[in-house]
Design a protein around this motif. Structure first.
Motif, mmCIF file in Angstrom:
data_model
loop_
_atom_site.group_PDB
_atom_site.id
_atom_site.type_symbol
_atom_site.label_atom_id
_atom_site.label_comp_id
_atom_site.label_asym_id
_atom_site.label_seq_id
_atom_site.Cartn_x
_atom_site.Cartn_y
_atom_site.Cartn_z
ATOM 1 N N ASP A 1 -0.629 8.969 -9.696
ATOM 2 C CA ASP A 1 -1.944 9.230 -9.075
ATOM 3 C C ASP A 1 -1.893 9.438 -7.564
ATOM 4 O OD1 ASP A 1 -1.203 6.804 -10.200
ATOM 5 O OD2 ASP A 1 -3.207 5.981 -10.304
ATOM 6 N N TYR A 2 -0.784 9.207 -6.904
ATOM 7 C CA TYR A 2 -0.804 9.264 -5.441
ATOM 8 C C TYR A 2 0.137 10.293 -4.805
ATOM 9 C CZ TYR A 2 -3.562 4.995 -5.429
ATOM 10 O OH TYR A 2 -4.561 4.080 -5.614
ATOM 11 N N HIS A 3 0.897 10.999 -5.621
ATOM 12 C CA HIS A 3 1.939 11.828 -5.014
ATOM 13 C C HIS A 3 1.427 13.160 -4.458
ATOM 14 C CE1 HIS A 3 2.432 15.101 -7.983
ATOM 15 N NE2 HIS A 3 1.795 14.248 -8.758
ATOM 16 N N SER B 1 -6.833 6.471 4.032
ATOM 17 C CA SER B 1 -7.427 6.984 2.791
ATOM 18 C C SER B 1 -7.775 8.454 2.932
ATOM 19 C CB SER B 1 -8.710 6.224 2.450
ATOM 20 O OG SER B 1 -8.397 4.927 2.095
ATOM 21 N N GLN C 1 -11.305 6.994 -4.051
ATOM 22 C CA GLN C 1 -11.877 5.811 -3.399
ATOM 23 C C GLN C 1 -13.393 5.725 -3.647
ATOM 24 O OE1 GLN C 1 -12.077 5.723 0.914
ATOM 25 N NE2 GLN C 1 -11.280 3.635 0.922
ATOM 26 N N THR D 1 7.304 6.537 -6.702
ATOM 27 C CA THR D 1 5.937 7.046 -6.558
ATOM 28 C C THR D 1 5.184 6.877 -7.866
ATOM 29 O OG1 THR D 1 4.583 8.926 -5.863
ATOM 30 C CG2 THR D 1 6.497 9.436 -7.189
ATOM 31 N N SER E 1 -7.420 11.364 -2.486
ATOM 32 C CA SER E 1 -7.499 9.903 -2.426
ATOM 33 C C SER E 1 -8.890 9.451 -1.991
ATOM 34 C CB SER E 1 -6.415 9.314 -1.531
ATOM 35 O OG SER E 1 -6.546 9.793 -0.230
ATOM 36 N N ASN F 1 -5.699 11.700 -13.511
ATOM 37 C CA ASN F 1 -5.898 12.405 -12.235
ATOM 38 C C ASN F 1 -7.126 13.314 -12.308
ATOM 39 O OD1 ASN F 1 -3.602 11.169 -11.470
ATOM 40 N ND2 ASN F 1 -2.321 13.008 -11.405
ATOM 41 N N ASP G 1 0.841 -1.184 0.000
ATOM 42 C CA ASP G 1 0.000 0.000 0.000
ATOM 43 C C ASP G 1 0.885 1.246 0.000
ATOM 44 O OD1 ASP G 1 -3.055 0.839 1.621
ATOM 45 O OD2 ASP G 1 -1.587 2.225 0.805
ATOM 46 N N TYR G 2 0.843 1.985 -1.121
ATOM 47 C CA TYR G 2 1.755 3.109 -1.272
ATOM 48 C C TYR G 2 1.502 4.210 -0.239
ATOM 49 C CZ TYR G 2 4.132 7.139 -3.129
ATOM 50 O OH TYR G 2 4.936 8.235 -3.247
ATOM 51 N N VAL G 3 0.204 4.501 -0.019
ATOM 52 C CA VAL G 3 -0.145 5.583 0.917
ATOM 53 C C VAL G 3 0.374 5.244 2.315
ATOM 54 C CG1 VAL G 3 -2.033 6.912 1.905
ATOM 55 C CG2 VAL G 3 -2.171 6.154 -0.456
#
Lengths: 449, 301
Positions: A99-101, B263, A410, A96, A406, A395, A77-79
Motif C-alpha cells: 500500500d505504500y510503495h 503524509s 489518510q 516495502t 497517501s 489499493n 513509520d514507513y513513509v
C-alpha cells in the motif's frame, strides 16, 4: 602536556556533536572485502528480523561470494523511513508494503523488476498469487513490478475456542465458525448473516452476565477493526460500495456504501465490537478480524481461525509486503539473486517456518506439507487461503496521482475513525453530514495540486 | 609579537576550542537547517524528485482553498493551536503560581508535595501520552471502567472531536511542575523584611499577596508567559500520538507541518509553514516585550 590534553578534549567534544548521526548500518557486522555486499533494510520489528536472518543465513551458505548486510530502519513509520533514505542513500534492498510503495516507485527510486522476472522466472504470472502481484504496481495500467512480493495475506476471523465452547454450553444454537454445516452442499464457509447472528448471541450472553473468557459484561463479540482499512474496505466493498467509481469520482454516498456504514454503526452502537486492539488477546473479545501475522501474538490463547464471512459481494481484503531493489543499487544482479532466492520455493519455505505469514508462491498455498502449515498444525490453515480468488486489492487509491495517494488513504482512515468513535455521526443526519464532508476531503486530497 | 599578545591569542584559541562543539552544533543543527528550510519554502519539494523553484507559491497556497491550496487545514490548525494557547497558558500560569505559593509555606511534609508536583515532569511526553491514552480509553480505560462500575456512561475523553481538545488541555496541566520549581525559586527570593514591614500596617494576607508577592514575581510571570506561549504554539509529541482517534481535533500547527511533510510529501509547504510559525512566535514575543512595562525588577522596587 596540558596543551595537548586540552586540544584532545576539544576535538572529542566536537566529534561528540555528530555522535547521533548515521543509521543502524549492519548492526556491527564486519565487511568482508572478498565478497560483494548487498545492504537490506527492514522494519525494526522482531518478526522481520527473524525472517531476514533466516533468509540471510540460507542464502549466504549457497552464495559464499555475496554478503548480506542487514540494516534496521529507524522508527516504524514507513513513509518517514523512505524519506530518510531519499535524502541520503537508499539501501540496495528495502522492505516495502503493497500500500505504500507507489510514491517511491513513481519517483523512480525503485528498480522495475519486471525484466528480471521475465528473464529468470518462466511462467511467473502463474507461480505467484495475482492478488499479491497486483499490489506491486502503481495502478491498473502499470505493467511494472516495483517490488518482489513475499507473502499472501488475507483477512480471516480468529476465534477464542474456550469462549465458543463455554458459549455453546449456555446457548446450544451457537455454532463454531468452522462448523461442518457451513461447508455442506457446496458451501464455502459462513455468511455475513450467520456471523452476525453469532455476534448477537454472544452479546446476549455477555449482557446476561455470563462468566468465562470473552463472556463477561465488559467483553465484546468481535474485535472488528473497523478503523483499519483492511477491515473497513472489505466491508464497504462486500456491501457493494466503493470509494471511487471507474471515472475517479468519489462515490462514498452510494446506497450500498451507506448500508455498509450503517452495518458498522449497528455493531458499534450495540457494543458488538470495540476499538481496543488488545481486546482479543486479553480474552475480552470472542472473535477478531485479522491476518496471519496476528498468530505470533496469540501464543497464550486457545484459538482457531475461520474464513472471513461471505458477503453480498464475495470479497476478502488482501495485501502483501516484499522487498524492492533500489534504482541506484550498484550490484543489481547480486541483489536480484537474493530477491530471487526469497521468492524461490526454498526461500518461501524458510519464510513459512517463521509462522508470520503465508507465502505468495501459489504451489505452497494448498500444499499440506508446506512449512507455513506445519508451523501451525493445530489451527485451520485453510482459512488463510479460503476463497483466495475473492482476494481484494486494498489499493483503492491506485488510480489517484501517486503523490496524493497517501493523503487519500489518510482521509479515508479519518472518515472511519469518526464513523466508529463519534456518536453524533451515528445518526441518519450525522452520517449524511460526515459522508458529505469526507467526500469533499477525499476529492480534494485526490486532486490536490 | 609580545609575549602578552601571544598569551592572549593562546587563551582565545583555547576558549574557541572549548566553544567549538556548541558553535558547530548551532551552525550544523540550527543555522544550516534554517537556511535550507527557507530555500525549500520557495520550492515544490517532495524529497523523492528534484525540487522546483516556485517563488511564493507555497505561501500563496496557505491562503488558497483546497484542492488548489491548503487554507482549510492551515486555518484549522492555527485555530486549534491558538485556542489551546489562550486557555492553557493562563491556566497553567495561575495554577502553578498558586501551587508554588502553597509549596512555599513552611509546613511539615511540604518537601513531599513539591516532589509530587514535579514527578509528572520527569515522565517523557511520549510515555505520558501513551499512559493517558490507556487510562482514558473509551471501552477499557481505568476511568471509564470505574464509571461503568458506578452505573455511569463512559466519557469520550480523547476519542471525540468534541472533548479531545478539552481533555488535552487538562492533561497538559500535569506538566506544570517545571513552572512550580521556577516560581518557588522566585518566591524564596522575596525578602522576608518586606512581609515584616507590611505586617506593621496590616495582617491581611491578601494585601501582602497582591502588593508584595505578585509585584516581586513579575519577572518570573513574564518569563513563564513567554516560554508558555512559545511552548504552546509548538505543541507536537503528545498531541501527535493522541490525535489518531479523533481526526482533526488535535491537529495542532506543528502536527499539521509534520502531516504536510510526511503524509502529503510536501516538504516545501512544511518549510513555508514552519517559517510562518517562526514569524508568528517572533511577533508575539516582540509584542509582549514591548508591553512589558508591568514587569518590576528588583532594582526598580
Amino acid at each position: 602536556m596540558k596543551k595537548y590534553l586540552t586540544c584532545l578534549i576539544a576535538v572529542l567534544l566536537t566529534l561528540g556533536v555528530f555522535a547521533g548521526c548515521g543509521g543502524n548500518a549492519g548492526g556491527g557486522e564486519k565487511i568482508d572485502p572478498n565478497r560483494t555486499q548487498i545492504t537490506v533494510a527492514m522494519k525494526n520489528d522482531p518478526a522481520e528480523k527473524l525472517i531476514m536472518n533466516a533468509f540471510k543465513a540460507a542464502f549466504e551458505e549457497e552464495n559464499p561470494d555475496i554478503q548480506i548486510i542487514v540494516e534496521t530502519t529507524v522508527g516504524t513509520d514507513y513513509v518517514q523511513t523512505v524519506f530518510n533514505y531519499a535524502v541520503s542513500e537508499f539501501p540496495d534492498i528495502l522492505w516495502t508494503s503493497g500500500d505504500y510503495h507507489s510514491t517511491v516507485s513513481a519517483a523512480g527510486k525503485f528498480e522495475d523488476l519486471r525484466p528480471y522476472y521475465d528473464r529468470d522466472i518462466p511462467d511467473w504470472q502463474e507461480k505467484y498469487h495475482p492478488a499479491s502481484m497486483s499490489t506491486t504496481k502503481i495502478n491498473a495500467a502499470d505493467e511494472s513490478i516495483w517490488f518482489a512480493p513475499r507473502d499472501f495475506n488475507q483477512l480471516v476471523v480468529f476465534y477464542n475456542k474456550n469462549a465458543f465452547e463455554a458459549a455453546k454450553q449456555l446457548d446450544p444454537s451457537i455454532k463454531d465458525p468452522n462448523d461442518p454445516s457451513y461447508y455442506e452442499n457446496g458451501r464455502t464457509g459462513w455468511t455475513w448473516a450467520e456471523f452476525k447472528d453469532t455476534v448477537k448471541k454472544f452479546r446476549a450472553l455477555q449482557l446476561a452476565g455470563s462468566k468465562g473468557e470473552a463472556l463477561t459484561r465488559n467483553s465484546v463479540a468481535v474485535l472488528g477493526g473497523f478503523t483499519w482499512n483492511v477491515s473497513s474496505y472489505t466491508i464497504l466493498r462486500g456491501f457493494g460500495g466503493d470509494v471511487f467509481d471507474e471515472e475517479g469520482n468519489v462515490v462514498m454516498d452510494s446506497a450500498n456504501a451507506m448500508r455498509a456504514y450503517n452495518e458498522m454503526i449497528e455493531f458499534v452502537k450495540n457494543n458488538y465490537t470495540t476499538s481496543n486492539n488488545a481486546a482479543f488477546n486479553n480474552k475480552l473479545a470472542a472473535m477478531e478480524f485479522g491476518v496471519r501475522t496476528n498468530v505470533i501474538s496469540m501464543e497464550k490463547l486457545n484459538f482457531d481461525v475461520a474464513p472471513f464471512p461471505i458477503m453480498e459481494v464475495p470479497v476478502i481484503g488482501s495485501g502483501c509486503s516484499g522487498y524492492a531493489m533500489s534504482a541506484s543499487c550498484e550490484h543489481k544482479e547480486e541483489a536480484w539473486k537474493f530477491l530471487k532466492f526469497i521468492i524461490s520455493r526454498e526461500g518461501q519455505e524458510i519464510f513459512g517456518q517463521t509462522k508470520a505469514s503465508v507465502p505468495c508462491l501459489t504451489e505452497l498455498l494448498y500444499d499440506e506439507d508446506a512449512a507455513w502449515r506445519k508451523s501451525t498444525p493445530d489451527i485451520n490453515n485453510d482459512a488463510f487461503v479460503a476463497r483466495a480468488d475473492d482476494a481484494l486489492n486494498l489499493n483503492f487509491a491506485s488510480e489517484v496521482a501517486p503523490k496524493n495517494q497517501s493523503a487519500v488513504v489518510q482521509e479515508y482512515n479519518n472518515f472511519f475513525f469518526s464513523l466508529n468513535n463519534e456518536k453524533k455521526y451515528q445518526t441518519e443526519e450525522g452520517l449524511a453530514s460526515l459522508v458529505s464532508s469526507y467526500m469533499k476531503k477525499i476529492a480534494d486530497a485526490a486532486n490536490a495540486a | 609579537m609580545t609575549p602578552a599578545a601571544k598569551r592572549e591569542i593562546k587563551k582565545t584559541l583555547i576558549g574557541l576550542g572549548f566553544s567549538l562543539p556548541v558553535i558547530v552544533g548551532i551552525l550544523g543543527f540550527t543555522i544550516l537547517p534554517m537556511i535550507l528550510s527557507l530555500i525549500y519554502s520557495f520550492c515544490d519539494y517532495d524529497v523523492l524528485t528534484p525540487m522546483k523553484f516556485i517563488g511564493l507559491g507555497n505561501y500563496i497556497k496557505m491562503f488558497t482553498p483546497e484542492p488548489y491550496g491548503v487554507w482549510e487545514g492551515f486555518s484549522n490548525s492555527l485555530r486549534i493551536t491558538f485556542v489551546y494557547a489562550i486557555i492553557s497558558v493562563p491556566m497553567s500560569l495561575i495554577l502553578s503560581f498558586l501551587l508554588a505559593v502553597f509549596a512555599n509555606r513552611k509546613l511539615r511534609g511540604m518537601a513531599v508535595y513539591r516532589v509530587l508536583f514535579y514527578i509528572p515532569v520527569l515522565i517523557p511526553a511520549v510515555v505520558s501520552a501513551l499512559l493517558w491514552s490507556d487510562i482514558l480509553d473509551v471501552d477499557f480505560g481505568f476511568i471509564n471502567l470505574l464509571m461503568h462500575r458506578f452505573g455511569k456512561e463512559g466519557f469520550t475523553f480523547l476519542s471525540s472531536e468534541d472533548t479531545a481538545l478539552t481533555t488535552f488541555i487538562l492533561l497538559s496541566l500535569f506538566g506544570i511542575g517545571g513552572n512550580i520549581i521556577l516560581w518557588t525559586a522566585q518566591l524564596k527570593n522575596i525578602p522576608e523584611t518586606m512581609y515584616e514591614a507590611a505586617s506593621l500596617e496590616t495582617n491581611n494576607p491578601m494585601y501582602k499577596f497582591l502588593h508584595i508577592t505578585i509585584p516581586y514575581s513579575t519577572p518570573m510571570i513574564f518569563y513563564n508567559l513567554i516560554m508558555g506561549i512559545i511552548g504552546s504554539l509548538q505543541v507536537f509529541g503528545g498531541a501527535f500520538l493522541l490525535s489518531g482517534v479523533a481526526p482533526g481535533a488535535l491537529d495542532f500547527y506543528v502536527c499539521y507541518i509534520y502531516n504536510q511533510a510526511f503524509s502529503r510529501q510536501s516538504f516545501g509547504m512544511a518549510c513555508a509553514l514552519s517559517w510562518v510559525l517562526f514569524i508568528i512566535i517572533g511577533i508575539i514575543t516582540m509584542l509582549i516585550f514591548k508591553k512589558s512595562g508591568w514587569v518590576q525588577y528588583g532594582e526598580e522596587m
